[in-house]
Design an enzyme around this catalytic site. Structure first.
Site, PDB file in Angstrom:
ATOM      1  N   SER A   1     -22.647 -17.363  22.974  1.00 44.34           N
ATOM      2  CA  SER A   1     -22.825 -16.247  23.907  1.00 44.34           C
ATOM      3  C   SER A   1     -24.259 -16.262  24.384  1.00 44.34           C
ATOM      4  O   SER A   1     -25.135 -16.846  23.716  1.00 44.34           O
ATOM      5  CB  SER A   1     -22.541 -14.934  23.178  1.00 44.34           C
ATOM      6  OG  SER A   1     -22.913 -13.827  23.965  1.00 44.34           O
TER       7      SER A   1
ATOM      8  N   TYR B   1     -23.874  -8.773  15.705  1.00 39.51           N
ATOM      9  CA  TYR B   1     -23.220  -9.739  16.606  1.00 39.51           C
ATOM     10  C   TYR B   1     -24.219 -10.813  17.052  1.00 39.51           C
ATOM     11  O   TYR B   1     -23.888 -12.000  17.004  1.00 39.51           O
ATOM     12  CB  TYR B   1     -22.628  -9.007  17.814  1.00 39.51           C
ATOM     13  CG  TYR B   1     -21.857  -9.909  18.772  1.00 39.51           C
ATOM     14  CD1 TYR B   1     -20.613 -10.424  18.423  1.00 39.51           C
ATOM     15  CD2 TYR B   1     -22.369 -10.231  20.025  1.00 39.51           C
ATOM     16  CE1 TYR B   1     -19.902 -11.234  19.303  1.00 39.51           C
ATOM     17  CE2 TYR B   1     -21.660 -11.044  20.918  1.00 39.51           C
ATOM     18  CZ  TYR B   1     -20.428 -11.545  20.554  1.00 39.51           C
ATOM     19  OH  TYR B   1     -19.726 -12.350  21.422  1.00 39.51           O
TER      20      TYR B   1
END
Ligand code: NDP
Length: 245
Positions: free
Chosen positions: A137, A150
């Protein structure tokens, strides 16, 4: 008995929705036999793709991952590509978040991804070819509000991918990181804090209503894979043009 196919086997984790599903459809259209893994077996089977073995596997279950890969390789030949895509994003503030949510993200996004790599990398090194594509990501390169655990998992994906790339490069095996910005998928729906979901939706709306689609990311994965084996796309970072952060 082994089936003769023109194109080699590709394994995709988290193929029951979003980026994994779009990637499965695109690679099936290119004629690849597939092993599709996720917990929602019905969603995998509903794709109804040709030469696609669908298995209900929780990616944190190492034995189940190994078993499914061995079964698919017996049917279609060695895995030439592994797309480690399965992931969860449970956003939260460290002061408020249930630690079980950090555990879940670390288990799926890091340990699960290692399980996927483990299932194929030895065979790839022995054959002197293969491609591991890890979906990280932009949150694996920079931080965002309410993303502490995360981003920790996605920074880990970047780091372990680069280190694996260095280890297997001399053996002709490629490792690629795909780092998307916001993509319209089910990912956000698992976050439990309603105000964080609302803020995230407002952030996406601020991009003019067009964040990335799963197809956009699937095309990047397919592009990286379809380079000559001697060319390794180390990382693709892609985001909506209007995504500033
Ligand atoms: P989705 O929620 O649509 O897809 C997530 C996939 O992961 C599902 O197929 C889900 O299948 C699977 N999955 C989750 N937990 C497990 C598990 N324990 N075992 C096996 N499979 C599991 O979201 P996306 O398509 O967006 O997410 C795919 C990847 O893309 C993730 O790694 C995510 O972090 C990354 N990403 C997404 C972005 C976005 O904005 N959407 C941006 C950047 C990266 P099932 O529930 O059936 O098990």
């Amino acid at each position: 008995m082994a089936t003769t196919t023109k194109k080699p086997l590709i394994v995709i984790t988290g193929a029951s929705s979003g980026i994994g599903e779009a990637t499965a459809k695109l690679l099936a259209a290119h004629g690849h036999p597939l092993l599709l893994l996720a917990r929602r077996l019905q969603r995998l089977e509903a794709l109804n793709l040709p030469d696609a073995m669908c298995r209900r596997v929780d990616i944190t279950d190492r034995e189940a991952v190994l078993k499914a890969v061995a079964e698919a390789e017996a049917a279609y030949g060695p895995a030439d590509c592994m797309v480690n895509n399965a992931g969860v994003m449970l956003l939260g503030k460290m002061t408020e978040q249930d630690p079980a949510e950090w555990d879940r993200m670390l288990d799926v996004n890091v340990r699960g991804l290692l399980n996927g790599m483990h299932a194929v990398v030895k065979g790839m090194v022995e054959r002197g070819r293969g491609t591991i594509i890890n979906v990280s990501s932009i949150a694996g390169r920079k931080t965002f509000p309410n993303h502490v655990a995360y981003v920790g998992t996605k920074f880990a994906v970047h780091a372990l991918s680069e280190n694996l790339r260095e280890e297997v490069a001399p053996h002709g095996v490629r490792v690629t990181v795909i780092a998307p910005g916001a993509v319209e998928t089910e990912l956000l729906s698992h976050t439990t804090d309603a105000s964080i979901i609302e803020g995230y939706q407002a952030w996406k709306a601020g991009m003019g209503g067009r964040v990335l689609s799963s197809d956009d990311v699937a095309k990047a994965i397919e592009y990286a894979y379809n380079q000559p084996q001697e060319v390794c796309i180390r990382e693709i970072v892609l985001a909506a043009t209007r995504q500033q952060a």
